[in-house]
Structures are given as C-alpha cells and as structure tokens.
Design a protein around this motif. Structure first.
Motif: not given
Length: 186
Positions: A47-56, A113-127
């Motif tokens: 489970l990977v949360v990917v969230t835009n936080q433009s409020g910052i 970018g967030m998803l690609l970073e997670a894929a790299k760090h967690l070794k995810l099968d994106m397909a």
C-alpha cells in the motif's frame, strides 16, 4: 520477484476531502477505508499513498504540520494492523505563494514522479499494480508511470468525462474496490 502495489490518493480516497486537510481534528477516515486497507493487506498488496499537497506551497500549512498529520495517520492505521509500505507527497505548485515550493516538478500529479520513486524503492511491478484515485490527474500519473490498472472512486466530487473514460473501473468507495480486487496468488 517484483511486488504488486495499490497506489492510493489520500484526500477523497482514504479520508474525506474537505479542502487542504492539515490538522488531526479535520482528518476523517472515509467510512470503510480502514477496513479496505486491512483487506488489501490481507490480499497481499503493498500500500503506497501518493498525494499532492499544494496547501504547503500555497502557505495554508507548513510541511512540518503535514508531516505531523501524516505520522498520526500512519500510526492510526498501524494500530489497526495496516502498515503502509510508502507515503509520498508533493509540496510543490507552479503558482505557489511560498517561493521555496514554486516550481514545475516531476512529482506533482499528473506527473509520475512519486509513483516512479516508489516503484524504484519498493521494487514494484507497475504493470500489475493498481492506482485508486478520485480525479483525472491521479489516473494520468498512474498511466505515465506504467500502472496497469487505473481505478476511480466516487468521493462526492463530480467525475469528469475524461477521468471516467480513462478508468478501468469506477467504485463507490475504497472498500468496494478492496472487495472486488483479486488476492495476489503465489
């Protein structure tokens, strides 16, 4: 072997989207969301949360305030047997009022970018992974990152025709998705 993930937008998927949620008192899990996350973990998904936080970037709250809320959310879920595998956020916006965050970046959805970073760090099968979002930019980020299964949930906000056309399926909420998605075999 690469792992299979469910990428989750935060506001409107896990918690009620009341607009720039930054305080514990304003964070309300959507009914069934915790049960959905528990079920997805039991079915074998990362489970990977990917969230835009433009409020910052807009100066509505600080990055520290966001981190405090994120830690609270993470602990609240861990107390209910949901260990998130990753939490990725984008604090940027091209029209930010806080100059340090004013930029066109590769992490703000619809960029992948967030998803690609997670894929790299967690070794995810994106397909074979899933993305669950509540708007077009979520689906576009998933597609750009090579996520095989883009899903929409109804958050109470209107779904655009383009978002509907890009979704593999549309669910009433995260729990309906969690019940429908198959368990990972093997």
């Amino acid at each position: 072997m690469a792992k299979v993930a469910v990428f989750l937008d935060r506001d409107g998927v896990i918690n009620q989207d009341t607009g720039y949620v930054s305080q514990v008192d304003d964070f309300h899990f959507i009914d069934g969301a915790i049960e959905a996350l528990q079920l997805l973990k039991k079915k074998g998904y990362c489970l990977v949360v990917v969230t835009n936080q433009s409020g910052i970037a807009r100066g509505y709250f600080t990055e520290d305030a966001f981190m405090q809320l994120t830690e609270w959310m993470d602990w609240s879920l861990a107390d209910r047997d949901v260990d998130l595998d990753g939490i990725y956020y984008c604090p940027h916006h091209p029209e930010a009022t806080v100059e340090a965050y004013r930029q066109q970046c590769d992490c703000r959805k619809p960029a992948p970018g967030m998803l690609l970073e997670a894929a790299k760090h967690l070794k995810l099968d994106m397909a074979t992974s899933y993305l669950v979002g509540d708007k077009l930019s979520d689906l576009q980020a998933g597609k750009a990152a090579g996520v095989g299964h883009p899903m929409l949930v109804k958050s109470g906000q209107p779904l655009s025709e383009e978002a509907i056309s890009q979704a593999e399926a549309i669910y009433d909420d995260l729990l309906a998705f969690a019940k429908a998605v198959p368990a990972i075999s093997g």
